[in-house]
Enzyme design. Structure first.
Site, PDB file in Angstrom:
ATOM      1  N   TYR A  57     -12.619  22.992   7.965  1.00 30.45           N
ATOM      2  CA  TYR A  57     -11.295  23.809   6.454  1.00 30.45           C
ATOM      3  C   TYR A  57     -12.265  24.444   4.843  1.00 30.45           C
ATOM      4  O   TYR A  57     -12.907  23.325   4.702  1.00 30.45           O
ATOM      5  CB  TYR A  57     -10.601  22.237   7.060  1.00 30.45           C
ATOM      6  CG  TYR A  57     -10.119  21.773   7.446  1.00 30.45           C
ATOM      7  CD1 TYR A  57      -9.941  22.924   8.831  1.00 30.45           C
ATOM      8  CD2 TYR A  57      -9.419  20.385   7.849  1.00 30.45           C
ATOM      9  CE1 TYR A  57      -9.202  22.188   9.613  1.00 30.45           C
ATOM     10  CE2 TYR A  57      -8.826  19.843   8.526  1.00 30.45           C
ATOM     11  CZ  TYR A  57      -8.337  21.159   9.803  1.00 30.45           C
ATOM     12  OH  TYR A  57      -7.659  20.555  10.863  1.00 30.45           O
ATOM     13  N   SER A 162     -11.054  16.372  20.032  1.00 28.10           N
ATOM     14  CA  SER A 162     -10.440  17.237  19.314  1.00 28.10           C
ATOM     15  C   SER A 162     -10.268  18.769  20.806  1.00 28.10           C
ATOM     16  O   SER A 162     -10.900  18.565  20.849  1.00 28.10           O
ATOM     17  CB  SER A 162     -10.216  17.601  18.459  1.00 28.10           C
ATOM     18  OG  SER A 162      -9.308  18.646  18.136  1.00 28.10           O
ATOM     19  N   ASN A 163      -8.809  18.752  21.192  1.00 29.51           N
ATOM     20  CA  ASN A 163      -8.440  20.574  21.908  1.00 29.51           C
ATOM     21  C   ASN A 163      -9.120  19.891  23.532  1.00 29.51           C
ATOM     22  O   ASN A 163      -9.976  21.245  23.890  1.00 29.51           O
ATOM     23  CB  ASN A 163      -8.844  21.411  21.525  1.00 29.51           C
ATOM     24  CG  ASN A 163      -8.425  21.344  20.244  1.00 29.51           C
ATOM     25  OD1 ASN A 163      -7.015  21.521  20.050  1.00 29.51           O
ATOM     26  ND2 ASN A 163      -8.537  21.068  18.965  1.00 29.51           N
ATOM     27  N   TRP A 213      -1.496  17.509  16.240  1.00 32.64           N
ATOM     28  CA  TRP A 213      -1.962  18.434  14.896  1.00 32.64           C
ATOM     29  C   TRP A 213      -1.311  20.112  15.311  1.00 32.64           C
ATOM     30  O   TRP A 213      -0.120  20.285  16.403  1.00 32.64           O
ATOM     31  CB  TRP A 213      -3.740  19.097  14.969  1.00 32.64           C
ATOM     32  CG  TRP A 213      -3.899  20.061  16.233  1.00 32.64           C
ATOM     33  CD1 TRP A 213      -4.753  19.417  17.032  1.00 32.64           C
ATOM     34  CD2 TRP A 213      -3.886  21.409  16.330  1.00 32.64           C
ATOM     35  NE1 TRP A 213      -5.053  20.236  17.823  1.00 32.64           N
ATOM     36  CE2 TRP A 213      -4.650  21.123  17.360  1.00 32.64           C
ATOM     37  CE3 TRP A 213      -2.694  22.364  15.974  1.00 32.64           C
ATOM     38  CZ2 TRP A 213      -4.739  23.020  18.128  1.00 32.64           C
ATOM     39  CZ3 TRP A 213      -2.825  23.270  16.053  1.00 32.64           C
ATOM     40  CH2 TRP A 213      -4.044  23.930  17.645  1.00 32.64           C
ATOM     41  N   SER A 214      -0.365  20.538  13.877  1.00 32.39           N
ATOM     42  CA  SER A 214       0.724  21.501  13.806  1.00 32.39           C
ATOM     43  C   SER A 214       1.848  20.813  14.529  1.00 32.39           C
ATOM     44  O   SER A 214       2.632  21.568  15.261  1.00 32.39           O
ATOM     45  CB  SER A 214      -0.135  22.543  14.293  1.00 32.39           C
ATOM     46  OG  SER A 214      -0.585  23.210  13.688  1.00 32.39           O
ATOM     47  N   LEU A 216       5.011  20.792  13.911  1.00 32.80           N
ATOM     48  CA  LEU A 216       5.688  22.555  13.048  1.00 32.80           C
ATOM     49  C   LEU A 216       5.718  23.181  13.795  1.00 32.80           C
ATOM     50  O   LEU A 216       6.287  24.623  12.900  1.00 32.80           O
ATOM     51  CB  LEU A 216       5.955  22.280  11.903  1.00 32.80           C
ATOM     52  CG  LEU A 216       6.879  20.649  11.965  1.00 32.80           C
ATOM     53  CD1 LEU A 216       7.293  20.870  10.000  1.00 32.80           C
ATOM     54  CD2 LEU A 216       8.270  20.299  12.425  1.00 32.80           C
ATOM     55  N   GLY A 219       4.426  25.679  11.082  1.00 31.00           N
ATOM     56  CA  GLY A 219       5.253  26.035  10.477  1.00 31.00           C
ATOM     57  C   GLY A 219       6.572  27.482  11.465  1.00 31.00           C
ATOM     58  O   GLY A 219       8.031  27.300  10.759  1.00 31.00           O
ATOM     59  N   LEU A 221       7.936  26.679  14.172  1.00 27.97           N
ATOM     60  CA  LEU A 221       8.853  25.845  14.233  1.00 27.97           C
ATOM     61  C   LEU A 221      10.162  25.466  12.747  1.00 27.97           C
ATOM     62  O   LEU A 221      11.698  26.103  13.914  1.00 27.97           O
ATOM     63  CB  LEU A 221       9.390  24.743  14.395  1.00 27.97           C
ATOM     64  CG  LEU A 221       9.623  23.693  15.572  1.00 27.97           C
ATOM     65  CD1 LEU A 221       8.695  22.718  15.716  1.00 27.97           C
ATOM     66  CD2 LEU A 221      11.321  23.513  15.150  1.00 27.97           C
ATOM     67  N   ASN A 223      10.982  28.742  11.361  1.00 28.63           N
ATOM     68  CA  ASN A 223      10.841  30.351  11.434  1.00 28.63           C
ATOM     69  C   ASN A 223      12.704  30.480  12.237  1.00 28.63           C
ATOM     70  O   ASN A 223      12.344  30.858  12.983  1.00 28.63           O
ATOM     71  CB  ASN A 223      10.158  30.493  12.070  1.00 28.63           C
ATOM     72  CG  ASN A 223      10.486  33.067  11.547  1.00 28.63           C
ATOM     73  OD1 ASN A 223      11.328  32.767  11.050  1.00 28.63           O
ATOM     74  ND2 ASN A 223       9.342  33.617  12.198  1.00 28.63           N
TER      75      ASN A 223
END
Ligand SMILES: NC(=O)c1ccc[n+]([C@@H]2O[C@H](COP(=O)([O-])OP(=O)(O)OC[C@H]3O[C@@H](n4cnc5c(N)ncnc54)[C@H](OP(=O)(O)O)[C@@H]3O)[C@@H](O)[C@H]2O)c1
Length: 304
Positions: A57, A162-163, A213-214, A216, A219, A221, A223
């Site tokens: 990150y 993860s993933n 994760w994510s 929304l 973001g 969602l 828009n």
């Protein structure tokens, strides 16, 4: 107040909502250590005690930034659970020799990365270390050897991934001395794969909770120019009064939380009012028809 519960049988106790730090260096509200410290205290006040970060990150800068923040308040670390991830290596200022991005999850690399995370954050253990992405070139035994060593040495309290798809998860889990406690996966109204690809079912079978994760959709969602988001917004406007004036983001969180695998959403916003709204979303119990109505709005068609 957000509740805390074990993420897996005999696993660490995490808050139901997790504060994500992917974007902390990008946004003015949290881009310096005193501001991030204030934000972490606001999270604690809401009952959000678990934070999610990763080696990569901020192009390998966020863990160091978290360490700088923790040093401002020596009592803070013991009130937080810290989740971090390793395994993604990309060309960057620190590593100009890298010509291409790659995954690496062999034992030596995992141990080296975890020790670096401990050093950068100035902590003596990681509550949960995740392999960020499956490394297609590394045998599962190698990855497990690194995680098992870190567990045995007490440098990490729990291990996860993860993933990973369900097969990758099963394979690695079969080589672990201590079972993997989670799979951190993308899950939202705009990304429903975990419902269909077996990930949510695998978590239920093993009694572990996924981290979403994510939540929304980065973001997207929010828009309303995105056609699926616009349909979701219209449905949320219909449902809002029934759920005490709940907003789109709150209903989107409630939709994730209603899944029987009991996901832990990883919050992405850096705005305090949105963070507080998210915390209130955890109280919403979506009724069955409303959950399916949001599914239908997201897909643009009814159930098969
Ligand atoms: N394991 C993995 O591979 C992986 C991958 C990606 C992310 N993650 C983790 O998941 C966390 C969350 O991911 P994410 O940041 O993509 O989460 P997200 O919540 O899906 O997206 C966050 C974005 O949505 C915007 N947003 C949030 N609420 C909004 C609202 N009410 N109205 C309009 N915009 C809104 C935020 O802007 P504002 O800040 O302005 O509110 C931000 O730009 C990350 O911090 C990271 O810890 C893990």
């Amino acid at each position: 107040m957000i509740q805390s519960q074990p993420i897996a049988p005999n696993g660490p106790v995490f808050s139901q909502l997790v504060y994500g730090t992917w974007r902390v260096l990008d946004d003015p509200p949290t881009a310096n250590a005193p501001d991030l410290l204030r934000r972490l205290h606001q999270c604690l006040d809401l009952g959000i005690t678990t934070i999610d970060t990763a080696e990569i990150y901020g192009l390998y800068r966020v863990e160091e930034f978290i360490g700088e923040t923790l040093r401002l308040d020596p009592g803070l670390r013991s009130r937080l659970q810290i989740v971090t991830k390793c395994g993604i290596y990309v060309p960057c200022d620190f590593h100009p020799e890298r010509k291409t991005a790659f995954y690496q999850a062999d034992a030596a690399r995992i141990v080296k990365s975890a020790e670096k995370s401990l050093r950068l954050m100035g902590i003596d253990h990681i509550d949960l270390l995740l392999v960020h992405r499956p490394d297609w070139l590394t045998p599962a035994d190698e990855t497990a050897a690194g995680l098992n060593k870190l567990l045995k040495d007490g440098k990490i309290r729990a291990a996860g991934v993860s993933n990973y798809n369900v097969h990758q998860f099963d394979l690695l889990n079969s080589r672990m001395d201590q079972p993997l406690v989670t799979n951190q996966i993308e899950f939202s109204l705009l990304h429903m794969d975990p419902i269909y690809d077996g990930t949510g079912d695998q978590c239920q079978r093993l009694g572990i909770r996924p981290m979403a994760w994510s939540p929304l959709a980065k973001g997207e969602l929010m828009n309303a120019t995105n056609p699926a988001s616009a349909r979701i917004h219209a449905k949320c406007a219909e449902l809002s009064a029934k759920y005490d004036g709940a907003t789109v983001d709150q209903l989107a969180y409630a939709w994730i939380l209603a899944h029987p695998s009991r996901p832990l959403p990883v919050i992405g916003t850096n705005k305090l009012d949105r963070l507080c709204a998210t915390a209130r979303a955890a109280q919403i119990q979506l009724e069955r028809e409303d959950w399916y109505a949001l599914w239908t709005a997201a897909k643009g068609h009814g159930i098969p």
